[in-house]
Design a protein around this motif. Structure first.
Motif, PDB file in Angstrom:
ATOM      1  N   MET A   1       0.228  -1.077  -0.025  1.00 37.91           N
ATOM      2  CA  MET A   1      -0.714   0.192  -0.551  1.00 37.91           C
ATOM      3  C   MET A   1       0.795   1.810  -0.070  1.00 37.91           C
ATOM      4  SD  MET A   1      -2.586   1.305   2.702  1.00 37.91           S
ATOM      5  CE  MET A   1      -1.348   1.202   4.297  1.00 37.91           C
ATOM      6  N   THR A   2       0.468   2.293  -1.135  1.00 36.08           N
ATOM      7  CA  THR A   2       1.467   2.869  -1.138  1.00 36.08           C
ATOM      8  C   THR A   2       0.635   4.344  -2.153  1.00 36.08           C
ATOM      9  OG1 THR A   2       2.893   1.696  -1.750  1.00 36.08           O
ATOM     10  CG2 THR A   2       3.218   4.788  -1.727  1.00 36.08           C
ATOM     11  N   ILE A   3       0.464   5.226  -0.736  1.00 34.46           N
ATOM     12  CA  ILE A   3      -0.329   6.047  -1.275  1.00 34.46           C
ATOM     13  C   ILE A   3       0.943   8.140  -1.142  1.00 34.46           C
ATOM     14  CG2 ILE A   3      -1.376   7.324   1.277  1.00 34.46           C
ATOM     15  CD1 ILE A   3      -4.082   7.017  -0.028  1.00 34.46           C
ATOM     16  N   CYS A  48      -2.374  13.136 -11.385  1.00 32.88           N
ATOM     17  CA  CYS A  48      -3.088  12.237 -10.871  1.00 32.88           C
ATOM     18  C   CYS A  48      -3.723  12.018  -9.636  1.00 32.88           C
ATOM     19  CB  CYS A  48      -3.266  11.545 -11.427  1.00 32.88           C
ATOM     20  SG  CYS A  48      -3.187  10.929 -13.483  1.00 32.88           S
ATOM     21  N   PHE A  49      -4.537  11.793  -9.102  1.00 29.34           N
ATOM     22  CA  PHE A  49      -5.323  11.877  -7.800  1.00 29.34           C
ATOM     23  C   PHE A  49      -6.677  11.752  -7.593  1.00 29.34           C
ATOM     24  CE2 PHE A  49      -5.137  16.509  -9.446  1.00 29.34           C
ATOM     25  CZ  PHE A  49      -6.581  17.112  -8.326  1.00 29.34           C
ATOM     26  N   ASP A  50      -6.847  11.334  -6.637  1.00 29.00           N
ATOM     27  CA  ASP A  50      -8.032  10.637  -6.370  1.00 29.00           C
ATOM     28  C   ASP A  50      -9.325  11.589  -5.559  1.00 29.00           C
ATOM     29  OD1 ASP A  50      -6.620   8.636  -7.497  1.00 29.00           O
ATOM     30  OD2 ASP A  50      -5.765   7.760  -6.152  1.00 29.00           O
ATOM     31  N   ALA A  51      -9.253  12.609  -5.265  1.00 30.02           N
ATOM     32  CA  ALA A  51      -9.477  13.232  -3.526  1.00 30.02           C
ATOM     33  C   ALA A  51      -9.076  13.800  -3.258  1.00 30.02           C
ATOM     34  CB  ALA A  51      -9.833  12.155  -2.213  1.00 30.02           C
ATOM     35  N   ASP A 141      -6.261   3.350   0.585  1.00 27.80           N
ATOM     36  CA  ASP A 141      -5.277   2.183  -0.457  1.00 27.80           C
ATOM     37  C   ASP A 141      -4.360   3.058  -1.262  1.00 27.80           C
ATOM     38  OD1 ASP A 141      -4.791  -0.187  -0.385  1.00 27.80           O
ATOM     39  OD2 ASP A 141      -6.137  -1.265  -1.596  1.00 27.80           O
ATOM     40  N   GLU A 142      -4.365   2.748  -2.730  1.00 26.21           N
ATOM     41  CA  GLU A 142      -2.956   3.112  -3.203  1.00 26.21           C
ATOM     42  C   GLU A 142      -4.174   5.079  -4.403  1.00 26.21           C
ATOM     43  OE1 GLU A 142      -0.576   1.698  -3.814  1.00 26.21           O
ATOM     44  OE2 GLU A 142      -0.838  -0.180  -2.874  1.00 26.21           O
ATOM     45  N   GLY A 143      -2.928   5.358  -4.924  1.00 26.59           N
ATOM     46  CA  GLY A 143      -3.254   6.612  -5.102  1.00 26.59           C
ATOM     47  C   GLY A 143      -3.318   7.951  -4.735  1.00 26.59           C
ATOM     48  N   ALA A 144      -3.247   8.751  -4.624  1.00 22.44           N
ATOM     49  CA  ALA A 144      -3.282  10.068  -4.740  1.00 22.44           C
ATOM     50  C   ALA A 144      -3.840  11.101  -3.963  1.00 22.44           C
ATOM     51  CB  ALA A 144      -2.263  10.684  -5.544  1.00 22.44           C
ATOM     52  N   VAL A 183       4.814  10.484   0.660  1.00 21.49           N
ATOM     53  CA  VAL A 183       4.555   9.563  -0.226  1.00 21.49           C
ATOM     54  C   VAL A 183       4.824   8.516   0.876  1.00 21.49           C
ATOM     55  CG1 VAL A 183       5.777   7.460  -1.199  1.00 21.49           C
ATOM     56  CG2 VAL A 183       5.384  10.182  -2.144  1.00 21.49           C
ATOM     57  N   SER A 184       3.062   7.253   1.922  1.00 20.38           N
ATOM     58  CA  SER A 184       3.279   6.770   2.887  1.00 20.38           C
ATOM     59  C   SER A 184       2.984   5.595   2.005  1.00 20.38           C
ATOM     60  CB  SER A 184       2.408   7.750   4.160  1.00 20.38           C
ATOM     61  OG  SER A 184       1.761   7.341   4.310  1.00 20.38           O
ATOM     62  N   GLY A 185       4.065   3.915   3.077  1.00 21.14           N
ATOM     63  CA  GLY A 185       2.879   2.950   2.917  1.00 21.14           C
ATOM     64  C   GLY A 185       3.394   2.920   4.415  1.00 21.14           C
ATOM     65  N   THR A 186       3.416   0.888   4.192  1.00 24.16           N
ATOM     66  CA  THR A 186       3.567   0.250   5.147  1.00 24.16           C
ATOM     67  C   THR A 186       5.232   0.154   5.590  1.00 24.16           C
ATOM     68  OG1 THR A 186       3.976  -1.332   3.552  1.00 24.16           O
ATOM     69  CG2 THR A 186       1.856  -0.993   4.436  1.00 24.16           C
ATOM     70  N   TRP A 187       6.218   0.699   4.547  1.00 28.52           N
ATOM     71  CA  TRP A 187       7.498   0.894   4.935  1.00 28.52           C
ATOM     72  C   TRP A 187       7.561   2.444   5.305  1.00 28.52           C
ATOM     73  CZ3 TRP A 187       8.534   5.491   2.676  1.00 28.52           C
ATOM     74  CH2 TRP A 187       7.771   5.930   0.897  1.00 28.52           C
ATOM     75  N   GLY A 188       6.865   3.269   5.783  1.00 30.16           N
ATOM     76  CA  GLY A 188       7.116   4.582   6.903  1.00 30.16           C
ATOM     77  C   GLY A 188       6.552   5.949   5.878  1.00 30.16           C
ATOM     78  N   ALA A 189       7.103   6.744   5.323  1.00 33.70           N
ATOM     79  CA  ALA A 189       6.593   7.880   5.190  1.00 33.70           C
ATOM     80  C   ALA A 189       8.105   8.665   4.993  1.00 33.70           C
ATOM     81  CB  ALA A 189       5.794   8.744   5.753  1.00 33.70           C
TER      82      ALA A 189
END
Length: 199
Positions: A1-3, A48-51, A141-144, A183-189
Motif C-alpha cells: 500500500m502506497t499513497i 493524478c489524484f483521487d480526492a 489504499d493506493e493512489g493520491a 509518499v506513505s506506505g507500510t514501509w514508512g513515509a
C-alpha cells in the motif's frame, strides 16, 4: 500500500502577514489570491489524484475549488482535521499587537509546550492531521490525495515525516499556494517535494 499526499497551503488572502487570520470567519481570497489559486489549479492538472480534502476555512475551500475546477469538477470534502490552528483569542489580532504579548513570544519559542489562549498547542495539531492521513491511507489504499490546509498544519506533518521535533517549524517555509508532496506506505513515509511555490 502506497499513497501520495499533496499537502497544499491555501492561496494568499489580501492581508497575509498583516494579522493572524486563524479561524476568523470571512477571510477570503482577494483578486490576487484567486488568480494565484487558478495558477495552482492549472499546475495540479499535471498530477493524478483521487480526492480533494480541505479545511473548513473559506480561503482553503476557495483554493480547493480552484483545483477541483481545473481537474474536471471533482468534489471537495471538508474536514475539521485540516483546520487552521485554534489560536483562541489571538485570532484576528495584528502581529504588532501579538508581539507585545509574552505568551505569543513563548509560543514562537517553544510551541510543543505552549498552548494558545483557549486553543491548541502544536502537538494537538500534529495528532489530528496525522490521524487524518492514516485514516485516508486506509480508505483510499493506493493512489493520491490532495489536502488543502494551512502553513502550520502542514509543517507538523512534514516535521513528523522528517523525524524533526515540532519546535523545528522555523527551519523551513510553507508558502501560500505551495505544494509539498509526501509518499506513505507500510514501509514508512518520505518527503518528495517541499514548498513548491506557485507564483
Amino acid at each position: 500500500m502506497t499513497i501520495t499526499f499533496f499537502l497544499i497551503r491555501h492561496a494568499a488572502h489580501d492581508n497575509v502577514g498583516g494579522y493572524l487570520a486563524g479561524r476568523s470567519s470571512g477571510v477570503r481570497l482577494g483578486e490576487a489570491g484567486l488568480a494565484q489559486a487558478a495558477r495552482l489549479g492549472a499546475r495540479m492538472t499535471r498530477e493524478c489524484f483521487d480526492a480533494i480534502y480541505a479545511s473548513p476555512r473559506e480561503r482553503t475551500q476557495e483554493t480547493a475549488f480552484a483545483i477541483a475546477s481545473a481537474s474536471g469538477g471533482m468534489a471537495v470534502e471538508i474536514t475539521e482535521a485540516l483546520d487552521e490552528v485554534d489560536f483562541g483569542t489571538w485570532s484576528g489580532n495584528s502581529f504588532e499587537t501579538l508581539n507585545s504579548d509574552p505568551l505569543w513570544r513563548q509560543w514562537n519559542t517553544i510551541r510543543s509546550l505552549t498552548r494558545t489562549p483557549g486553543g491548541e498547542n502544536m502537538l494537538d495539531v500534529q495528532r489530528r492531521v496525522l490521524s487524518l492521513m492514516e485514516e485516508l491511507a486506509v480508505r483510499h489504499d493506493e493512489g493520491a490525495i490532495v489536502l488543502v490546509s494551512h502553513a502550520d498544519v502542514i509543517k507538523t506533518a512534514v516535521s513528523h515525516v522528517l523525524g524533526m521535533p515540532i519546535d523545528a517549524w522555523p527551519r523551513f517555509d510553507i508558502s501560500p499556494a505551495s505544494i509539498t508532496t509526501v509518499v506513505s506506505g507500510t514501509w514508512g513515509a518520505k518527503l518528495l517535494t517541499l514548498n513548491e511555490v506557485i507564483s
